[in-house]
Scaffold this motif. Structure first.
Motif, PDB file in Angstrom:
ATOM      1  N   ASN A 234       0.791  -1.226   0.000  1.00 42.92           N
ATOM      2  CA  ASN A 234       0.000   0.000   0.000  1.00 42.92           C
ATOM      3  C   ASN A 234       0.823   1.275   0.000  1.00 42.92           C
TER       4      ASN A 234
ATOM      5  N   PHE B 155       2.637   4.533  -1.072  1.00 40.97           N
ATOM      6  CA  PHE B 155       2.420   5.439  -2.199  1.00 40.97           C
ATOM      7  C   PHE B 155       3.566   6.431  -2.354  1.00 40.97           C
TER       8      PHE B 155
ATOM      9  N   LEU C 292      -2.706   4.315  -9.513  1.00 42.82           N
ATOM     10  CA  LEU C 292      -4.038   4.877  -9.279  1.00 42.82           C
ATOM     11  C   LEU C 292      -4.002   6.402  -9.363  1.00 42.82           C
TER      12      LEU C 292
ATOM     13  N   GLN D 278      -6.183   8.611 -11.850  1.00 41.36           N
ATOM     14  CA  GLN D 278      -7.029   9.722 -11.441  1.00 41.36           C
ATOM     15  C   GLN D 278      -6.865  10.883 -12.417  1.00 41.36           C
TER      16      GLN D 278
ATOM     17  N   TRP E 271     -15.590   9.304 -12.808  1.00 35.98           N
ATOM     18  CA  TRP E 271     -15.406   8.774 -11.473  1.00 35.98           C
ATOM     19  C   TRP E 271     -15.660   7.272 -11.396  1.00 35.98           C
TER      20      TRP E 271
ATOM     21  N   VAL F 220     -13.192   4.782  -9.399  1.00 38.71           N
ATOM     22  CA  VAL F 220     -13.626   3.957  -8.271  1.00 38.71           C
ATOM     23  C   VAL F 220     -13.427   2.482  -8.587  1.00 38.71           C
TER      24      VAL F 220
ATOM     25  N   SER G  96      -9.877   1.662  -8.183  1.00 38.07           N
ATOM     26  CA  SER G  96      -9.488   1.596  -6.775  1.00 38.07           C
ATOM     27  C   SER G  96      -9.839   0.241  -6.180  1.00 38.07           C
TER      28      SER G  96
ATOM     29  N   THR H 157      -4.799  -7.022  -1.355  1.00 35.31           N
ATOM     30  CA  THR H 157      -4.724  -6.889   0.097  1.00 35.31           C
ATOM     31  C   THR H 157      -5.986  -7.426   0.747  1.00 35.31           C
TER      32      THR H 157
ATOM     33  N   LEU I 200      -6.960  -1.169   3.326  1.00 34.90           N
ATOM     34  CA  LEU I 200      -6.949  -0.485   2.036  1.00 34.90           C
ATOM     35  C   LEU I 200      -5.806   0.510   2.003  1.00 34.90           C
ATOM     36  N   SER I 201      -5.218   0.682   0.841  1.00 39.81           N
ATOM     37  CA  SER I 201      -4.170   1.692   0.763  1.00 39.81           C
ATOM     38  C   SER I 201      -4.805   3.076   0.858  1.00 39.81           C
TER      39      SER I 201
ATOM     40  N   ILE J 237      -4.424   5.569  -0.870  1.00 37.02           N
ATOM     41  CA  ILE J 237      -4.854   6.063  -2.176  1.00 37.02           C
ATOM     42  C   ILE J 237      -6.284   5.614  -2.454  1.00 37.02           C
ATOM     43  N   VAL J 238      -6.541   4.335  -2.178  1.00 36.73           N
ATOM     44  CA  VAL J 238      -7.873   3.809  -2.420  1.00 36.73           C
ATOM     45  C   VAL J 238      -8.882   4.551  -1.547  1.00 36.73           C
TER      46      VAL J 238
ATOM     47  N   LEU K 273      -9.375   8.074  -2.956  1.00 42.50           N
ATOM     48  CA  LEU K 273     -10.157   8.133  -4.180  1.00 42.50           C
ATOM     49  C   LEU K 273     -11.626   7.846  -3.913  1.00 42.50           C
ATOM     50  N   ILE K 274     -11.904   6.860  -3.086  1.00 42.58           N
ATOM     51  CA  ILE K 274     -13.304   6.539  -2.799  1.00 42.58           C
ATOM     52  C   ILE K 274     -13.976   7.701  -2.079  1.00 42.58           C
TER      53      ILE K 274
ATOM     54  N   GLY L 128     -12.927  10.770  -2.098  1.00 46.67           N
ATOM     55  CA  GLY L 128     -12.936  11.896  -3.041  1.00 46.67           C
ATOM     56  C   GLY L 128     -14.180  11.854  -3.901  1.00 46.67           C
TER      57      GLY L 128
ATOM     58  N   ASP M 131      -0.529  11.048   2.262  1.00 41.09           N
ATOM     59  CA  ASP M 131      -1.189  10.421   1.118  1.00 41.09           C
ATOM     60  C   ASP M 131      -2.592  10.954   0.868  1.00 41.09           C
TER      61      ASP M 131
ATOM     62  N   PHE N 217      -2.649  14.528  -0.387  1.00 42.22           N
ATOM     63  CA  PHE N 217      -2.135  14.595  -1.745  1.00 42.22           C
ATOM     64  C   PHE N 217      -3.182  14.161  -2.748  1.00 42.22           C
ATOM     65  N   VAL N 218      -3.865  13.054  -2.464  1.00 38.43           N
ATOM     66  CA  VAL N 218      -4.808  12.506  -3.429  1.00 38.43           C
ATOM     67  C   VAL N 218      -6.099  13.302  -3.466  1.00 38.43           C
TER      68      VAL N 218
END
Lengths: 443, 279, 301
Positions: free
Chosen positions: B211, B213, B232, B236, B243, B247, B250, B257, C121-122, C124-125, C128-129, C131, C238, C241-242
């Motif tokens: 995970n 980044f 990812l 984006q 979107w 999603v 993502s 994981t 979850l990372s 980023i994920v 984004l979700i 977001g 993170d 940033f995202v």
């Protein structure tokens, strides 16, 4: 014992991980189909007796239309130079602006990159990270085919570093069916413009669309309002740090801007949208106008493109000379390019008549060369060229005319003003502090 | 009698509250799942809560192919698995020394590892970037593999050392008396006995490294090498209007994981508690 | 312990090289990649460096500049918001959930999994979700508000300077609560039930049990949770940033984000190193607290 199988499993997984690392990045021989352009392509060309050489080209042509054109350009180059293996990376436009900073400071930068003319290129040239290509300019005889202005734009201290290949105009784009529906004509003066906005608003249509998530779109409004209110001379001096941001003339510009914002002529929550995201609102008739560069058409769906037209940003003070934004795009090579010969080859191709003709035809940008056949231009392009010809002064755009650091501060200030139209004085005071500090450290 | 009724009512109320909270907690993920299979135009036009007229796997396919996840996911594994192996191996060595030996500097070394695991990464960002570039490892898998191996040593050494201390000394003594070398004791006795802790840390570390980044963002440049996290971010930028694809991407990126988590949940939790709570 | 004799010194001590051999490679790697860089950052913070030409020593000028930079203070303030949020909400909620779910309830296992699944979850994920959820047109939150007829409550969320930071923090908390819950669950497992029974016999009610018996027994867990929460809140990068890149106009900037932009966007690497050093110094206070507690515990052995 239960432990042994688990132990073996862990070892097996880790071992396979080690093996896969040794294998290195998986090669991806991608078959290119015309309709599904992949992001990355590493293409092996049929062998010729000439030894294969490499070229690494990174581009910001992320949006759909420019992406296709970019890939085709590379194909054209490869046809002419079959012994060059091109590694072509296309990064989303906004991300590229960030990524290039890493490219140019690493010890293995890409060979050729897309970029913007003006101060944005100068920033990297001054750092010594860009290749001197005066020899390419000479060899290709570009002195004869490029207007002096474009050569000057590419020159720093007598040497050329940049290949300017196309430029485009900014204007107020509008949705024709919406205008027709309410019996509106493209406004020429400020009062006419306000009247159009008021009519649209009363009918429940958002007069002006804009997405300011990436703040440069707001800078467009500053450029035009400032040039219309105070004239292009003042504007350029401000960009060059020779005028102050707390000057009453700048404040006057913001007053005009405040008027539009306070009357609610702009779309709500503009800062939530990327600039392309508000185009569907125009197509749906929910918003009517958009101050934007010609490349807006790249993101308008093909079937809706005929519904879009543009007009010159309305005149506020008829006594002021007319300034327009016509940013120039092009390419340059990294000073530490791993394959300098191929880099120069590619740059020569990109600045050639064939390449520019292709871009002019496909994306309706205006070529910088003088020898491109004007009969290929679309009516839209001809109209745009007239627009620019009618200007007394042509600027590059806010974030290309002033230094990148000042542009960052300025654009953040515009965003802050957008959300707080009452704070003009404090925002301009802080901006002036920034300007003084930034331009002082440059002397 | 009254008291137990009141208590039952209280418990029932509490349970209902917890259930409601749980549902709310899951809402983002459930909503994401629904969004991933709808079309963006529909959601923009009619809002999220409209009844879906179309259900499509197209977003998932788009994120996979043109979005690049087909490239990014394998990269994540290529980076994570060797780093995992490396850090487990090296930290077990250090942990063994710190757990079973007293020697000058052992405290200092332990505290170094612990402090290192708590550092804000930003203090390492620029020098590591420079170091990687100087070693000509910039924009390679090895930059990330080596860095993750090194950085995770702090946490892994700490946890393994605590665990190894709980192994009864008699077993080791007996082996020594039998003439076993230190390496033999480590490899044939201590390591097998430490398997529960290793499994726990491995699960946790797999998730953490997978995970990551920030380091992928800084140490890699080429799109072809990016792991799924940096990928990812690129996605984006590429699908800025869409979107549903973002999603969908993502969720695809989270899949490994999630799978590891479902299969190895027990170890994951053990890893978390081993690292934090001292028994 | 057995020692491998490798020779005798005149004083009769035997040097045992074995632990050093074991610790050599890991320690070296750690010093090269973690500890060394930390000190190099301190040095960089005293220089002006654009990443291309050699660094130029300028003493403490970067720090002086920080004190005049409004973005620095905005970032500090935001980090404080993060910190306060991280040490209150996850602790309270995690502890509460831990207490409730410690009993044998139907579906307890699934409920627990629901709460800590965000943690796997990372970021980023997560970014984004969330977001997407915050998107003003078509995002989950505004769509729901509009469907419920509450259009006036629909805001710009991430584009609203007053709300952006809090919106990001909510996403971070969503992920953090489950993690803290697990730690408390583990801690509660080790609470001796006989102590609770003793309390019941003495006539304690549930609240007294909690306050006077359980909470003190959980103190070690709470300390760890608080320290880790503080450190994580200071490291936050993170999500910011995202979700917003620190915008709108730097209103959601945090120190980590600020540092990244100054170093990698503006090529002010020395300035960026100074920001990182300030961040480190703030964290160092808590790292030191954690280490000294560890030291005290070690002595108990």
């Amino acid at each position: 014992m239960k432990r042994i199988p688990l132990f073996l499993a862990i070892v097996a997984v880790l071992f396979s991980g080690l093996l896969s690392a040794c294998a290195g990045p998986a090669p991806s021989p991608v078959v290119i189909k015309e309709t599904v352009p992949p992001v990355i392509q590493t293409v092996q060309v049929v062998a010729t007796p000439v030894p294969k050489t490499q070229l690494v080209y990174n581009s910001y042509a992320g949006d759909p239309e420019p992406r296709k054109a970019d890939i085709e350009l590379v194909n054209m180059f490869k046809q002419k130079n079959p012994n060059v293996e091109v590694t072509h990376s296309i990064v989303a436009h906004e991300d590229f602006k960030q990524a290039i900073r890493a490219y140019l400071t690493s010890s293995t930068p890409p060979d050729v990159m897309t970029w913007f003319a003006g101060n944005r290129a100068r920033f990297f040239i001054d750092m010594g990270t860009i290749m001197d290509i005066s020899d390419v300019w000479q060899k290709e005889g570009w002195d004869k085919t490029y207007p002096k202005g474009f050569k000057a734009l590419s020159t720093v201290n007598g040497k050329q570093y940049f290949v300017p290949t196309s430029y485009y105009w900014w204007a107020v784009y509008y949705h024709k069916p919406t205008f027709q529906k309410y019996g509106l004509q493209p406004p020429k003066t400020w009062d006419e413009f306000l009247a159009v906005c008021e009519t649209l608003k009363s009918k429940g249509v958002t007069p002006i669309a804009i997405g300011t998530k990436a703040p440069w779109t707001a800078a467009g409004w500053f450029d035009y309002l400032n040039m219309r209110v105070n004239g292009p001379d003042f504007h350029i001096n401000l960009m060059l740090g020779k005028e102050k941001y707390d000057d009453p003339r700048v404040k006057k510009t913001f007053q005009y801007w405040k008027l539009l914002l306070d009357k609610g002529y702009f779309i709500d929550n503009a800062a939530s949208y990327a600039w392309q995201e508000v185009i569907p609102f125009m197509v749906q008739g929910k918003a009517a106008m958009y101050l934007m560069g010609q490349f807006i058409m790249d993101s308008v769906p093909k079937e809706n493109q005929k519904d879009f037209d543009f007009f010159r940003f309305p005149i506020i003070d008829p006594s002021m000379p007319i300034g327009e934004d016509a940013p120039t795009d092009g390419y340059f090579a990294a000073a530490k390019a791993p394959h300098p010969e191929q880099a120069k080859q590619f740059l020569a191709f990109l600045g050639s008549k064939d390449a520019q003709t292709y871009i002019a035809k496909t994306l309706n940008r205006v070529p910088t060369r003088t020898d491109v056949d004007p009969s290929i231009f679309a009516p839209e392009t001809l109209k745009g060229i007239e627009l620019i010809k009618g200007a007394d002064y042509v600027a590059q755009f806010y974030d290309r005319d002033t230094t990148p650091e000042m542009a960052e501060k300025g654009m953040a200030a515009f965003q802050e003003f957008w959300a707080n139209t009452n704070k003009i004085d404090s925002i301009l005071a802080q901006l002036e502090k920034d300007r003084a500090q930034i331009f002082a450290s440059q002397q | 009698m009254l008291r137990s009724n009141a208590r039952k009512f209280q418990n029932g109320l509490l349970y209902t509250l917890v259930l409601a909270l749980t549902l709310g907690w899951l809402l983002p993920l459930l909503a994401a799942l629904v969004t991933a299979v709808r079309t963006n135009d529909e959601i923009l036009a009619r809002g999220f809560w409209s009844l879906p007229q179309r259900v499509t796997l197209g977003n998932l396919a788009e994120a996979w192919s043109r979005g690049g996840l087909a490239r990014y996911l394998p990269n994540s594994f290529i980076i994570t698995l060797p780093a995992l192996a490396g850090t487990l191996l090296l930290s077990s060595l250090a942990a063994y020394a710190l757990a079973r030996f007293r020697f000058p500097g052992d405290r200092l070394i332990l505290y170094t590892f612990v402090a290192g695991m708590m550092l804000p990464f930003q203090i390492l960002l620029l020098p590591v970037f420079r170091l990687v570039d100087a070693l000509h490892l910039y924009d390679t898998y090895w930059a990330l593999i080596i860095f993750h191996t090194a950085f995770q040593l702090g946490f892994c050494t700490f946890v393994l050392r605590n665990y190894m201390r709980t192994v009864p000394g008699e077993i080791l003594e007996a082996a020594r008396i039998d003439g076993c070398s230190e390496w033999g004791i480590y490899s044939r006795i201590m390591m097998p006995l430490s398997l529960p802790a290793l499994a726990a840390i491995a699960t946790l570390e797999f998730t953490w490294i997978f995970n990551d980044f920030l380091w992928a963002l800084v140490l890699l440049q080429r799109d072809a090498l990016k792991p799924v996290t940096a990928g990812l971010a690129t996605l984006q930028g590429q699908y800025i209007m869409d979107w549903t694809v973002i999603v969908a991407g993502s969720l695809e990126a989270a899949l490994p994981t999630v799978v590891v988590f479902i299969l190895l949940q027990r170890y994951f939790i053990q890893g978390l508690t081993l690292g934090a709570v001292k028994g | 312990m057995a020692r491998i004799a490798l020779g005798r010194r005149r004083t009769g001590h035997r040097i045992n090289l074995v632990p050093y051999l074991f610790v050599a490679v890991p320690l070296l790697m750690f010093l090269v990649w973690v500890i060394g860089p930390m000190f190099y950052s301190f040095y960089l913070s005293l220089t002006s460096w654009d990443g291309v030409s050699p660094p130029r020593f300028i003493g403490l000028r970067n720090y002086a500049r920080l004190l005049e930079d409004p973005i620095f203070f905005t970032s500090l303030a935001n980090n404080l918001k993060w910190l306060l949020s991280f040490i209150t909400v996850p602790v309270a909620l995690g502890l509460g959930l831990g207490l409730v779910l410690n009993r044998k309830l139907p579906g307890a296992r699934l409920i627990k999994a629901a709460f800590y699944s965000p943690y796997i979850l990372s970021l980023i994920v997560v970014g984004l979700i969330w977001g997407w959820m915050y998107h003003p047109a078509g995002g989950l939150i505004n769509s729901t508000l509009m469907a419920l007829g509450l259009k006036s409550l629909a805001k710009g969320w991430l584009s609203d300077a007053r709300l952006a930071t809090w919106c990001i923090i909510v996403a971070a908390l969503w992920r953090q609560v489950g993690y803290v819950m697990i730690l408390y669950l583990a801690g509660l497992q080790s609470v001796d039930p006989s102590l609770l029974d003793a309390g019941k016999v003495d006539g304690c009610n549930a609240w007294q049990q909690f306050w006077h018996i359980i909470l003190p027994l959980l103190q070690p867990v709470t300390v760890v949770v608080v320290v880790i929460s503080i450190i994580d809140s200071l490291r936050a990068f993170d999500l910011v940033f995202v979700m917003t890149r620190g915008g709108p106009y730097n209103s959601s900037s945090v120190m980590a984000n600020f540092m990244y932009i100054e170093a990698f966007n503006n090529y002010k690497m020395g300035y960026g190193a100074a920001i990182a050093t300030v961040l480190f110094l703030i964290s160092a206070v808590f790292i030191y607290a954690y280490l000294s507690r560890m030291f005290a515990n070690e002595l108990e052995y």
